[in-house]
Motif scaffolding. Structure first.
Motif, short mmCIF file in Angstrom:
data_model
loop_
_atom_site.label_atom_id
_atom_site.label_comp_id
_atom_site.label_asym_id
_atom_site.label_seq_id
_atom_site.Cartn_x
_atom_site.Cartn_y
_atom_site.Cartn_z
N ALA A 1 0.82 -1.21 0.00
CA ALA A 1 0.00 0.00 0.00
C ALA A 1 0.85 1.26 0.00
O ALA A 1 0.50 2.24 -0.67
CB ALA A 1 -0.95 -0.01 1.21
N VAL A 2 1.97 1.25 0.73
CA VAL A 2 2.76 2.49 0.83
C VAL A 2 3.76 2.64 -0.31
O VAL A 2 4.12 3.77 -0.69
CB VAL A 2 3.48 2.57 2.18
CG1 VAL A 2 2.49 2.62 3.33
CG2 VAL A 2 4.45 1.42 2.37
N THR A 3 4.22 1.55 -0.90
CA THR A 3 5.23 1.67 -1.95
C THR A 3 4.64 2.01 -3.32
O THR A 3 5.38 2.13 -4.30
CB THR A 3 6.06 0.38 -2.06
OG1 THR A 3 5.19 -0.75 -2.15
CG2 THR A 3 6.96 0.23 -0.85
N VAL A 4 3.34 2.19 -3.41
CA VAL A 4 2.74 2.63 -4.66
C VAL A 4 2.80 4.15 -4.80
O VAL A 4 2.54 4.70 -5.87
CB VAL A 4 1.27 2.14 -4.74
CG1 VAL A 4 0.36 2.96 -3.82
CG2 VAL A 4 0.76 2.17 -6.17
N SER A 5 3.21 4.85 -3.73
CA SER A 5 3.18 6.33 -3.74
C SER A 5 4.04 6.97 -4.83
O SER A 5 3.64 8.02 -5.36
CB SER A 5 3.56 6.87 -2.37
OG SER A 5 4.85 6.43 -1.99
N PRO A 6 5.23 6.45 -5.21
CA PRO A 6 5.98 7.10 -6.29
C PRO A 6 5.23 7.18 -7.61
O PRO A 6 5.57 8.02 -8.46
CB PRO A 6 7.24 6.23 -6.42
CG PRO A 6 7.42 5.64 -5.08
CD PRO A 6 6.02 5.37 -4.58
N PHE A 7 4.23 6.34 -7.80
CA PHE A 7 3.45 6.37 -9.03
C PHE A 7 2.24 7.30 -8.92
O PHE A 7 1.64 7.63 -9.94
CB PHE A 7 2.96 4.97 -9.39
CG PHE A 7 4.07 3.97 -9.61
CD1 PHE A 7 4.85 4.03 -10.75
CD2 PHE A 7 4.33 2.99 -8.67
CE1 PHE A 7 5.87 3.11 -10.94
CE2 PHE A 7 5.34 2.07 -8.86
CZ PHE A 7 6.12 2.13 -10.00
N LEU A 8 1.89 7.71 -7.72
CA LEU A 8 0.65 8.46 -7.51
C LEU A 8 0.85 9.95 -7.29
O LEU A 8 0.02 10.75 -7.71
CB LEU A 8 -0.12 7.87 -6.31
CG LEU A 8 -0.56 6.41 -6.43
CD1 LEU A 8 -1.30 5.99 -5.16
CD2 LEU A 8 -1.44 6.20 -7.66
N PHE A 9 1.93 10.35 -6.64
CA PHE A 9 2.09 11.73 -6.20
C PHE A 9 3.10 12.47 -7.08
O PHE A 9 4.22 11.98 -7.31
CB PHE A 9 2.50 11.78 -4.73
CG PHE A 9 1.49 11.16 -3.81
CD1 PHE A 9 0.31 11.82 -3.51
CD2 PHE A 9 1.71 9.91 -3.27
CE1 PHE A 9 -0.63 11.25 -2.67
CE2 PHE A 9 0.77 9.32 -2.43
CZ PHE A 9 -0.40 10.00 -2.13
N PRO A 10 2.75 13.69 -7.54
CA PRO A 10 3.62 14.43 -8.47
C PRO A 10 4.99 14.77 -7.90
O PRO A 10 5.96 14.90 -8.67
CB PRO A 10 2.82 15.70 -8.75
CG PRO A 10 1.40 15.35 -8.44
CD PRO A 10 1.46 14.36 -7.32
N ALA A 11 5.11 14.94 -6.59
CA ALA A 11 6.40 15.35 -6.01
C ALA A 11 7.50 14.35 -6.33
O ALA A 11 8.68 14.74 -6.45
CB ALA A 11 6.26 15.50 -4.50
N TRP A 12 7.16 13.09 -6.51
CA TRP A 12 8.17 12.07 -6.79
C TRP A 12 8.80 12.24 -8.17
O TRP A 12 9.86 11.67 -8.44
CB TRP A 12 7.57 10.68 -6.66
CG TRP A 12 7.31 10.29 -5.23
CD1 TRP A 12 6.17 10.49 -4.52
CD2 TRP A 12 8.23 9.63 -4.36
NE1 TRP A 12 6.31 10.00 -3.24
CE2 TRP A 12 7.56 9.46 -3.12
CE3 TRP A 12 9.53 9.17 -4.48
CZ2 TRP A 12 8.17 8.85 -2.02
CZ3 TRP A 12 10.14 8.56 -3.40
CH2 TRP A 12 9.46 8.40 -2.19
#
Length: 431
Positions: free
Chosen positions: A402-413
């Protein structure tokens, strides 16, 4: 073309600087080898003497909570005193603290509280030392003329190799002499590390910008600067948030799930390092490959894919696989994937932070990122006692995904893929 000449017996400046980088990496390798052995020895000591997965998790809490807090409050000190003197002082003090643990354990009837207090002291000193070395690393890399990404990949390779050697060595030493005696090896590793940095590394004194700024502001103001800088950078905030959760799951896996898996199987304590060995083999191979290909790979996509696939893989293997070979193969593949994560994050963070602020900003970043570690063992131990190993590992794996999907979801990455036109190779103060 004119040719530079150097007096006989004087080393070429670049070679001398490269030797300093080699010395720093050697000191880190030795220190990490000892720490990896202790990482296995301490929870096994508590698990076998107290027969409780929860108490084994508390032993991890006793070490890691002071480690995180010391790293946080030590940032302004590192900036003012300099990372090199701070690292030498912390490693020297760690010799006495770590050596005291087996000395007390020799006496029959030693209380668990006394043991946990010594573990906490050792963790705090290691936190100071690691904060200093993390600030020393980018200065030494820059002085050596290497790109930050390649330098951090080399550093991560040292970490992976130490894990590869340290974890199986820990299992063998524990089986041969018991966990208390093994801690003396860690004390020796701190002594050797302090000696190497003191004698061979000359980069990393406090620079003029840090001294001038520290004269105008107090300790609390300097610490607030670190938090203020982190709060203003959305990428660093994203990195911290994700690492907080993944470090919690990783700590539960390493300090609770693996020892319980070994205890419930037929292998004995010598098998404590078998998963770490498989992971380390994959990580070393992956690190070598990534070091060669780093400049050609997109950072965000590489990080996202490798973290999402490699992070929860070992947890899923413990939860779902019946055969031991499947657990080991999964660990090796996870190691290869995860070998890309640290170099990408370290390089990106180092390049975003001014050199004279490295100590206070990196200490805040690491402290928040690692804040989940002290509680990972406790939560993992509680879940294991309540639900059993397989269910607890499966829940942790789902949380990891659940937490390691964030680089694909949030523009800051997306800022991970922004590379500077030229990295500052001389933004380093030398002796």
């Amino acid at each position: 073309m004119p040719v530079a000449h150097f007096p006989r017996g004087t080393a070429h400046p670049r070679r001398a600087v490269n030797r300093q980088l080699g010395a720093l990496l050697t000191a880190e390798a030795i220190s990490m080898l000892g720490s990896r052995i202790t990482f296995v020895a301490v929870p096994w000591l508590v698990l076998t003497t107290q027969d409780s997965a929860l108490l084994a998790g508390l032993a991890g809490l006793a070490e890691m909570l002071p480690y995180v807090l010391a790293g946080l409050i030590g940032g302004p000190i590192v900036d003012r005193v300099g990372p090199r003197p701070t690292a030498v002082a912390a490693d020297t003090a760690s010799v006495l603290a770590v050596a005291g643990i087996p000395l007390i354990a020799f006496y029959d009837g030693v209380s668990l509280v006394a043991l946990l207090l010594l573990i906490a002291l050792a963790g705090a000193l290691r936190g100071f030392g690691d904060a200093a070395k993390r600030a020393l690393l980018p200065r030494t890399i820059a002085a050596a003329g290497l790109s930050t990404e390649r330098g951090t990949a080399m550093y991560d390779g040292i970490c992976r190799a130490s894990t590869l050697v340290g974890l199986p060595l820990a299992g063998v030493l524990i089986a041969a002499s018991g966990p208390a005696m093994v801690l003396l090896f860690d004390a020796l590793s701190f002594a050797v590390s302090a000696l190497i940095i003191a004698v061979l590394v000359r980069v990393g004194y406090a620079d003029a910008a840090a001294l001038a700024e520290s004269e105008q502001q107090g300790y609390a103001a300097a610490l607030r600067d670190g938090f203020r800088y982190v709060r203003s950078d959305r990428l660093i905030l994203g990195v911290m948030s994700m690492l907080f959760a993944t470090n919690l799951f990783d700590q539960a896996f390493a300090t609770v799930f693996v020892p319980v898996w070994v205890r419930e199987g037929p292998h004995g304590p010598a098998a404590l390092g078998v998963i770490g060995t498989a992971f380390g083999l994959g990580a070393v191979a992956g690190n070598i490959l990534y070091t060669l290909l780093a400049s050609r790979l997109p950072r965000r996509r590489t990080l996202g894919i490798c973290f999402f696939l490699g992070g929860p893989a070992q947890l899923l293997a413990l939860a779902l696989a019946e055969q031991v070979w499947k657990v080991l193969v999964t660990a090796a593949l996870a190691g290869a994937l995860m070998s890309t994560v640290n170099p990408i994050l370290m390089a990106s963070v180092y390049l975003r932070i001014p050199t004279h602020l490295h100590g206070r900003v990196i200490s805040v970043l690491i402290a928040v990122s690692w804040a989940g570690i002290p509680f990972g063992g406790v939560v993992g131990g509680w879940a294991t006692d309540l639900l059993g190993l397989r269910t607890a590992a499966l829940i942790a794996a789902i949380g990891y995904l659940a937490v390691t999907v964030s680089p694909f979801l949030f523009p800051a990455w997306r800022e991970l893929d922004v590379r500077p036109r030229a990295e500052p190779a001389t933004a380093v103060a030398t002796a």
